[in-house]
Design an enzyme around this catalytic site. Structure first.
Site, mmCIF file in Angstrom:
data_model
loop_
_atom_site.group_PDB
_atom_site.id
_atom_site.type_symbol
_atom_site.label_atom_id
_atom_site.label_comp_id
_atom_site.label_asym_id
_atom_site.label_seq_id
_atom_site.Cartn_x
_atom_site.Cartn_y
_atom_site.Cartn_z
ATOM 1 C CB SER A 253 -1.061 -0.020 1.122
ATOM 2 O OG SER A 253 -0.070 0.289 2.415
ATOM 3 C CE LYS A 254 -2.824 6.106 -1.448
ATOM 4 N NZ LYS A 254 -3.861 7.227 -1.042
#
Length: 494
Positions: free
Chosen positions: A262-263
Site C-alpha cells: 500500500s501507499k
RNA sequence: GGCGCUAUCGUCUAACGGUUAGGACAGAGCCCUCUCAAGGCUUAAAUACGGGUUCGAUUCCCGUUAGCGCUACCA
C-alpha cells in the site's frame, strides 16, 4: 481444454495499482499461452467510490505498460473526459457492454429469478437495524453477521430494499483451485450476503458471477483476498444451474512489512512508476516474477512478454505471497535500459530531460547516449549526467577540484595546456582528446587521475560524469576550450 | 473470536523423497578503470518449531507458532 477466456475487472476508483498490473499480466499470459482471449471488464458497481476519468486512466495505464486485452469497453462505453472529449482507447467485442453499470438489467433479472426460485429474498432492514444487530452480537460475543431477519418476511418490492442470497443450512463446499489445490468449507459459514443493493446496483458477487458466465469466462484468475467468498460464488453458479469457471487465486503482492502493498510502502500506482522513469518492459518482467517462476532449474530471469507468454502456466504460480522489492525492480530497469538501442533510449529520455528544463541539442545528446546508458537505473538519472551539455553557465565545484594536494597554480596550468591542446587538435574525436589530455598529464608531471579530475570539473562542473573524453567530444571543441579558459580565470581570481 | 490461506538465505525464488539446498537482488571483497557506473571473479547468508510416515524428508501427514486475508448495501 476448451477455449480459454480470462478477465481482468478493475474498479474505476483511481489509478491502476501495481498489484493490479500483476493480475492483469497473469490474465493475459494465461489466456494467450493457451491461444485464448483476455477480457477487460469495468467493475463500477460501487457508485460511491467512482473516480471521474478513472476508466480512461485505467485503459491508458494498461496500454502504456503493454497489456493489451482482446475484448473490453468500446469507445461508446468510456465516459468523455472533463472537456467532453472521447478517449478513443475503446476495445469493444462480442459481449458489449463490458462496463457493469451498463448491464444492470441483467443483474436485476437474475436477482428476480433467484427470488422466484426461493433462493433469494428482499430485505428492508435499515443500516441502523443492521448496526444494532451487530452491536448485540458483539455484546454476546457471537459471530457477527446478518441474522436472516427478513428471510421469511416477504418484503414488498415496492419498498426500498436489497436482495439477499439465502445461504443454505449445513452445506459444505470444495473448491478445486488451480493454484491452491482443494479448499474446503465444511460447513459454509456465510451470512445471507447482499446481491442487489438498494440503489439497484449489484454487489461484486452477483455481477461477477453473472458476467463471467455471460461472457464465457473459462478461468477466473483473481487476488487471494477473494478466496473466502469463493463458496458464495460457487453456490450462485450451482443454484443458477451454470457451470463454474476454473478458479485460480493468486498470492498477494506484499510490502516489506508483509502486509498488502500500500501507499505507505512507497509508490503503488503504475502511474507513479511511469513518472519515476521505469520502463514498461521491466515492470512486466519484474511483476511476473512475484508469484510465478519458470522453474525447471531455469536461472535466467529476464523475459520478454512473448517469452513469458510461452512459459506461463498456472502450475508454476506460487502459493505464498511475495514482497515487492523496489531494489530489484530498479536493477531490472537498468538491465532493460542497457538493452535499448541508442535512438530508443534517446526517445525515452526526451520527456524527462524536457521536464527538467534542459534545452536539448539532439546531436550532443546522441553523442553521449551510449556513454550514459550503462549508468542509468531510472530514466531521470540521465538529467545530472547530461545537464552540462545543455547549459551555457555551469557551476563548478572548485573545492573538489583543489582537493588532495591539487593547488590552484597546478590546476590552472593544466587547464591552460588542455585548452591549447584541444584547440589545436587536427581531429576532434574521443581518441584524440584522450591522447591530448594524457600528453598534458605527462608534461605537467602529475598523475593522469588528478589531471583528469581537474579537467572534468573545469569542463562539466561536476565530479561525477560520463567518461571524460567522450563528454568533451559530445560538448564540442569550442565550448570545451572555452570552459577550460573560464576555469583559468576563476582560479586567477580565487 | 470464527473461517480460510501461507511458511527455503534480509528479499524474489529453484529443488515435483536421496543435491556440498542452486540462482537472482541487496551486502562484503578483489579485478578492470579518468570519476561514477557497467562488466568479471570470489564471499557471507535459508529449509519456523515439534511430532510422525519412510532405509531416507525442504519435499508427504498431524500439531504448534507466526504472518496474512475475509468476516460491509467495498471490491
Amino acid at each position: 481444454m476448451n477455449e480459454v477466456r480470462t478477465r481482468f475487472a478493475p474498479s474505476p476508483t483511481g489509478w491502476l495499482h501495481i498489484g493490479g498490473v500483476r493480475t492483469a499480466l497473469f490474465e493475459i499470459l494465461f489466456a494467450h499461452h493457451h491461444g485464448g482471449e483476455a477480457i477487460l471488464r469495468i467493475d463500477d458497481t460501487d457508485q460511491d467510490r467512482l473516480v471521474p476519468d478513472a476508466i480512461s486512466g485505467l485503459i491508458e495505464d494498461l496500454s502504456w505498460v503493454g497489456l493489451h486485452f482482446d475484448e473490453g469497453p468500446s469507445n461508446e462505453e468510456i465516459p468523455l473526459d472533463a472537456n467532453g472529449r472521447a478517449s478513443g482507447m475503446g476495445i469493444g467485442g462480442p459481449f458489449q457492454p463490458y462496463t457493469q453499470s451498463l448491464r444492470l438489467h441483467r443483474y436485476r433479472e437474475i436477482a428476480e429469478q433467484l427470488i422466484g426460485l426461493g433462493c433469494a429474498y428482499r430485505c428492508d432492514c435499515t443500516p441502523e437495524r443492521l448496526q444494532e444487530e451487530r452491536a448485540e452480537q458483539a455484546a454476546r460475543k457471537d459471530p457477527l453477521g446478518y441474522s436472516g431477519f427478513c428471510r421469511d418476511r416477504h418484503v414488498s418490492s415496492q419498498v426500498p430494499h436489497v436482495v439477499r442470497f439465502k445461504i443454505p443450512q449445513d452445506r459444505s463446499m470444495v473448491l478445486a483451485d488451480a493454484v491452491k489445490g482443494d479448499v474446503r468449507w465444511d460447513p459454509i459459514i456465510l451470512r445471507d450476503p447482499v446481491l442487489l443493493k438498494s440503489d439497484g446496483f449489484p454487489t461484486y458477487h452477483l455481477a461477477t458471477v453473472a458476467d463471467d458466465h455471460d461472457m464465457r469466462i473459462s478461468h477466473v484468475l483473481r487476488a487471494d483476498e477473494w478466496l473466502s467468498t469463493a463458496p458464495l460464488h460457487l453456490l450462485l453458479y450451482e443454484t443458477l444451474g451454470w457451470d463454474a469457471p476454473v478458479f485460480a487465486h493468486l498470492p498477494p503482492v506484499l510490502g516489506t512489512d508483509g502486509k498488502k502493498l500500500s501507499k505507505r510502502h512507497g509508490a503503488t500506482f503504475l502511474r507513479t512508476f511511469r513518472e519515476a522513469g521505469y520502463l514498461p518492459e521491466a515492470i512486466l518482467n519484474f511483476m511476473a516474477l512475484i508469484g510465478w517462476s519458470p522453474g525447471d532449474g531455469e536461472e535466467e530471469e529476464i523475459f520478454s512478454l512473448a517469452e513469458l507468454t510461452r512459459r506461463f502456466t498456472l502450475e508454476r504460480v506460487n502459493n505464498a505471497g511475495g514482497v515487492f522489492s523496489y531494489e530489484k525492480l530498479k536493477w531490472m530497469n537498468g538491465v532493460y535500459i542497457r538493452s535499448l538501442s541508442a535512438p530508443d533510449l534517446q526517445a525515452r529520455l526526451r520527456p524527462f530531460l524536457i521536464s527538467a528544463n534542459l534545452p536539448i541539442d539532439e546531436d550532443k545528446l546522441g553523442r553521449i547516449i551510449p556513454h550514459i546508458q550503462p549508468r542509468l537505473e531510472l530514466l531521470p538519472d540521465a538529467v545530472p549526467l547530461v545537464a552540462f551539455l545543455f547549459t551555457d553557465r555551469i557551476e563548478r565545484d572548485m573545492s573538489a577540484m583543489l582537493k588532495k594536494g591539487m593547488d590552484a597554480g597546478t590546476a590552472s596550468a593544466i587547464c591552460t595546456k588542455a585548452a591549447e591542446q584541444l584547440a589545436s587538435l587536427p581531429a576532434f574525436d574521443a581518441a584524440s582528446i584522450e591522447a591530448a589530455l594524457r600528453r598534458v598529464a605527462e608534461e605537467s608531471g602529475a598523475k593522469s587521475g588528478p589531471v583528469f579530475a581537474v579537467v572534468r570539473i573545469a569542463v562539466t562542473g561536476k565530479t561525477v560524469t560520463p567518461p571524460l573524453f567522450e563528454s568533451i567530444f559530445a560538448l564540442g571543441r569550442q565550448q570545451s576550450v572555452h570552459r577550460l579558459n573560464e576555469t583559468v580565470d576563476i582560479l586567477k581570481i580565487g
